[in-house]
Design a protein around this motif. Sequence first.
Motif, PDB file in Angstrom:
ATOM      1  N   LEU A  89       0.840  -1.206   0.000  1.00 51.15           N
ATOM      2  CA  LEU A  89       0.000   0.000   0.000  1.00 51.15           C
ATOM      3  C   LEU A  89       0.870   1.250   0.000  1.00 51.15           C
ATOM      4  O   LEU A  89       0.585   2.216  -0.697  1.00 51.15           O
ATOM      5  N   TYR A  90       1.929   1.220   0.794  1.00 52.20           N
ATOM      6  CA  TYR A  90       2.815   2.375   0.890  1.00 52.20           C
ATOM      7  C   TYR A  90       3.565   2.601  -0.424  1.00 52.20           C
ATOM      8  O   TYR A  90       3.799   3.741  -0.811  1.00 52.20           O
ATOM      9  N   ALA A 156      -4.037   6.409 -10.143  1.00 51.44           N
ATOM     10  CA  ALA A 156      -4.136   5.083  -9.526  1.00 51.44           C
ATOM     11  C   ALA A 156      -4.544   4.034 -10.559  1.00 51.44           C
ATOM     12  O   ALA A 156      -4.005   2.927 -10.579  1.00 51.44           O
ATOM     13  N   LEU A 157      -5.488   4.386 -11.417  1.00 50.67           N
ATOM     14  CA  LEU A 157      -5.891   3.455 -12.475  1.00 50.67           C
ATOM     15  C   LEU A 157      -4.734   3.153 -13.414  1.00 50.67           C
ATOM     16  O   LEU A 157      -4.547   2.009 -13.838  1.00 50.67           O
ATOM     17  N   ALA A 158      -3.936   4.178 -13.727  1.00 53.05           N
ATOM     18  CA  ALA A 158      -2.798   3.995 -14.622  1.00 53.05           C
ATOM     19  C   ALA A 158      -1.744   3.064 -14.021  1.00 53.05           C
ATOM     20  O   ALA A 158      -1.046   2.363 -14.764  1.00 53.05           O
ATOM     21  N   GLY A 162      -3.896  -2.664  -8.204  1.00 49.88           N
ATOM     22  CA  GLY A 162      -4.847  -3.185  -7.219  1.00 49.88           C
ATOM     23  C   GLY A 162      -6.198  -2.548  -7.426  1.00 49.88           C
ATOM     24  O   GLY A 162      -6.494  -2.014  -8.499  1.00 49.88           O
ATOM     25  N   GLY A 163      -7.019  -2.559  -6.383  1.00 43.10           N
ATOM     26  CA  GLY A 163      -8.352  -1.985  -6.478  1.00 43.10           C
ATOM     27  C   GLY A 163      -8.338  -0.479  -6.300  1.00 43.10           C
ATOM     28  O   GLY A 163      -7.577   0.057  -5.496  1.00 43.10           O
ATOM     29  N   VAL A 164      -9.206   0.179  -7.086  1.00 42.11           N
ATOM     30  CA  VAL A 164      -9.340   1.635  -7.027  1.00 42.11           C
ATOM     31  C   VAL A 164     -10.824   1.962  -7.001  1.00 42.11           C
ATOM     32  O   VAL A 164     -11.546   1.684  -7.950  1.00 42.11           O
ATOM     33  N   ASP A 176      -6.442  -0.440  -2.742  1.00 44.18           N
ATOM     34  CA  ASP A 176      -6.142  -1.693  -2.057  1.00 44.18           C
ATOM     35  C   ASP A 176      -5.151  -2.525  -2.865  1.00 44.18           C
ATOM     36  O   ASP A 176      -4.863  -2.212  -4.024  1.00 44.18           O
ATOM     37  N   THR A 177      -4.625  -3.562  -2.220  1.00 41.36           N
ATOM     38  CA  THR A 177      -3.641  -4.432  -2.871  1.00 41.36           C
ATOM     39  C   THR A 177      -4.270  -5.737  -3.338  1.00 41.36           C
ATOM     40  O   THR A 177      -3.560  -6.716  -3.578  1.00 41.36           O
ATOM     41  N   GLY A 178      -5.582  -5.730  -3.494  1.00 38.02           N
ATOM     42  CA  GLY A 178      -6.273  -6.898  -4.019  1.00 38.02           C
ATOM     43  C   GLY A 178      -6.142  -6.962  -5.537  1.00 38.02           C
ATOM     44  O   GLY A 178      -5.288  -6.288  -6.130  1.00 38.02           O
TER      45      GLY A 178
END
Length: 188
Positions: A89-90, A156-158, A162-164, A176-178
């Motif tokens: 996440l970081y 974030a999408l780019a 993970g999940g956005v 998230d890191t899923g």
Amino acid sequence: MSRFFRNHDVPQRRLFLKGLATLPLGFSAGALHAAQHDRQLGFRHTHTDERLHLAFRNRHGYIEPALQRMNWLLRDFRTGQSTRMDPRLYDILHALRMACGGETFEIISGYRSPATNSMLRKTGGGGVAKRSLHMDGKAIDIRLVGVDTARLRDAALALGAGGVGYYPESDFLHIDTGPVRSWGPKSA
């Protein structure tokens, strides 16, 4: 006098040596290089107003005391419980900060205990997953000070990391890191 330092070079050499004397013991060019490449993050928790600015990773890997401090900051502020947050996440937050600029992430939600997650599902009016990744320390809800949340969503999408989830009405972004997936409006 050495052939490298002529008499007119002595004042400059003395200044150079004085400058070296002010450096901390153990200084090396490698240490300076490593310090310049530490990954740093800044946070302000919106519910507790706690602030934290630190390096969380260096050329050797994650910095465990920094991770522990971030785990505490991202605790469930309602119950006081904390967990080990996924360090990836970081890395995602750092990549977002590098892509968008900005310095401080505002934390809306980090870790959620099962009791808090259940309460939010009952009273929150939707949007809280029954098996939320917040309960596993793999999700965080954020804003980045000085950066439009839609722009943050696009960055974030780019990343594709993970999940956005984008919540424009509440002006925050879920990361998230899923598995890679997204929800919320695709354009602002």
